[in-house]
Scaffold this motif. Structure first.
Motif, short mmCIF file in Angstrom:
data_model
loop_
_atom_site.label_atom_id
_atom_site.label_comp_id
_atom_site.label_asym_id
_atom_site.label_seq_id
_atom_site.Cartn_x
_atom_site.Cartn_y
_atom_site.Cartn_z
N SER A 1 -135.99 49.47 48.27
CA SER A 1 -135.72 48.28 49.10
C SER A 1 -134.29 48.28 49.63
O SER A 1 -133.37 48.76 48.96
N LEU A 2 -134.12 47.71 50.82
CA LEU A 2 -132.83 47.69 51.50
C LEU A 2 -132.34 46.27 51.77
O LEU A 2 -133.13 45.38 52.09
N LEU A 3 -131.02 46.11 51.73
CA LEU A 3 -130.39 44.82 52.00
C LEU A 3 -129.88 44.70 53.43
O LEU A 3 -129.28 43.69 53.79
N CYS A 4 -130.13 45.70 54.26
CA CYS A 4 -129.59 45.71 55.63
C CYS A 4 -130.52 45.04 56.63
O CYS A 4 -130.22 45.01 57.83
N GLY A 5 -131.64 44.49 56.16
CA GLY A 5 -132.62 43.93 57.08
C GLY A 5 -132.80 42.43 56.95
O GLY A 5 -131.84 41.67 56.98
N TYR A 6 -134.06 42.01 56.74
CA TYR A 6 -134.41 40.59 56.86
C TYR A 6 -134.67 39.90 55.53
O TYR A 6 -135.14 38.77 55.51
N PHE B 1 -131.01 48.95 47.56
CA PHE B 1 -129.86 49.68 48.08
C PHE B 1 -129.27 48.94 49.28
O PHE B 1 -129.94 48.14 49.93
N THR B 2 -128.02 49.24 49.57
CA THR B 2 -127.33 48.57 50.67
C THR B 2 -127.82 49.05 52.03
O THR B 2 -127.95 48.27 52.97
N ASN B 3 -128.10 50.35 52.13
CA ASN B 3 -128.47 50.94 53.41
C ASN B 3 -129.44 52.10 53.19
O ASN B 3 -129.63 52.56 52.05
N PRO B 4 -130.07 52.62 54.25
CA PRO B 4 -131.07 53.67 54.07
C PRO B 4 -130.52 54.98 53.53
O PRO B 4 -131.24 55.72 52.85
N LEU B 5 -129.26 55.28 53.81
CA LEU B 5 -128.69 56.53 53.29
C LEU B 5 -128.62 56.50 51.77
O LEU B 5 -128.92 57.51 51.10
N GLU B 6 -128.23 55.37 51.19
CA GLU B 6 -128.20 55.25 49.74
C GLU B 6 -129.59 55.47 49.15
O GLU B 6 -129.75 56.13 48.11
N ALA B 7 -130.61 54.93 49.80
CA ALA B 7 -131.98 55.09 49.31
C ALA B 7 -132.42 56.55 49.41
O ALA B 7 -133.09 57.08 48.50
N VAL B 8 -132.07 57.21 50.49
CA VAL B 8 -132.42 58.62 50.67
C VAL B 8 -131.76 59.48 49.60
O VAL B 8 -132.40 60.39 49.04
N ILE B 9 -130.52 59.21 49.28
CA ILE B 9 -129.83 59.98 48.24
C ILE B 9 -130.51 59.78 46.89
O ILE B 9 -130.64 60.72 46.10
N PHE B 10 -130.96 58.55 46.63
CA PHE B 10 -131.72 58.30 45.39
C PHE B 10 -132.97 59.17 45.37
O PHE B 10 -133.28 59.81 44.35
N ALA B 11 -133.71 59.20 46.47
CA ALA B 11 -134.92 60.01 46.54
C ALA B 11 -134.60 61.50 46.39
O ALA B 11 -135.35 62.24 45.74
N LYS B 12 -133.50 61.94 46.97
CA LYS B 12 -133.10 63.34 46.88
C LYS B 12 -132.86 63.74 45.43
O LYS B 12 -133.24 64.83 45.00
N ASN B 13 -132.23 62.86 44.66
CA ASN B 13 -131.86 63.17 43.28
C ASN B 13 -132.97 62.86 42.29
O ASN B 13 -132.82 63.14 41.10
N PHE B 14 -134.06 62.28 42.76
CA PHE B 14 -135.18 61.91 41.88
C PHE B 14 -135.82 63.16 41.29
O PHE B 14 -136.14 64.10 42.01
N LYS B 15 -136.01 63.15 39.99
CA LYS B 15 -136.64 64.29 39.30
C LYS B 15 -138.04 63.91 38.85
O LYS B 15 -138.29 62.76 38.47
#
Length: 216
Positions: free
Chosen positions: A182-187, A201-215
């Protein structure tokens, strides 16, 4: 690539607020009705247009007329009045390095290709699912499952993520048995989002990095 990242649009990757509000105003004015509060309209973004008009007090038998008036106005302004949100392009580029990408939105399907091309991000997405691509929109699982099917990733749901800014996105992800981010940059705000998700997360990049590091 074993991972999949699906993005919502409004409030997640793009800001088309002014076009949406202007088109709602135009629709109500054409019908000689007072325009609704902009805050009320913004609180409904993420739902289908039909459901938004119903929530704004339009009688069910008149929804299609309001919808058509909205659509006519919106199609004349949406390209000029839609921009990428901060960190959206960076998030898309980073995600494309390790995951298959898709769009899952309640926006009308017909406009999506032009919109994404105008924003310079169309080529990153191999599955684009809009309102007319499904029978049941979010929060039903159908749009997410449709996107995963088009990406040939239905068998890897444990490595699939839905990034969105409203509880509708969270519920759709859970119904499809994938991970909501979930993101805080929207509605929506933290209080609303935290009722259905703990990955915020604050923005989509933070969420993407979480997904990248997900094991696994």
């Amino acid at each position: 690539m074993n991972k999949t990242i699906l993005f919502d649009l409004d409030g997640t990757l793009i800001d088309s607020t002014s076009a949406i509000l202007e088109s709602f105003d135009a629709s109500f004015k054409i019908h000689n009705k007072p325009t609704p509060s902009h805050e009320k309209i913004k609180s409904l973004i993420g739902h289908t247009l039909d459901d938004m008009f119903l929530a704004l007090g339009v009688m069910p038998e008149l929804v299609n007329s309001y919808f058509l008036a909205y659509k006519e106005h919106y199609h004349g302004i949406y390209l000029a009045q839609t921009t990428l949100l901060p960190y959206a392009k960076e998030a898309i580029v980073e995600a494309s390095k390790f995951a298959k990408l898709g769009i899952v939105t309640t926006k009308g399907s017909a406009m999506l290709e032009n919109l994404l091309k105008n924003l310079g991000i169309f080529s990153y997405f191999k599955a684009i699912v809009g309102r007319q691509d499904v029978i049941k929109p979010k929060p039903d699982a159908e749009p997410i499952n449709t996107a995963l099917s088009r990406l040939n990733m239905l068998d890897k749901k444990h490595l699939a993520f839905m990034i969105g800014d409203t509880p509708i996105d969270t519920m759709a992800a859970k119904n499809a048995q994938i991970t909501p981010l979930s993101l805080l940059c929207g509605y929506s705000n933290y209080e609303i989002l935290s009722q259905t998700n703990d990955k915020i997360f604050t923005n989509p990049l933070e969420a993407v990095i979480f997904a990248k590091n997900f094991k696994e």
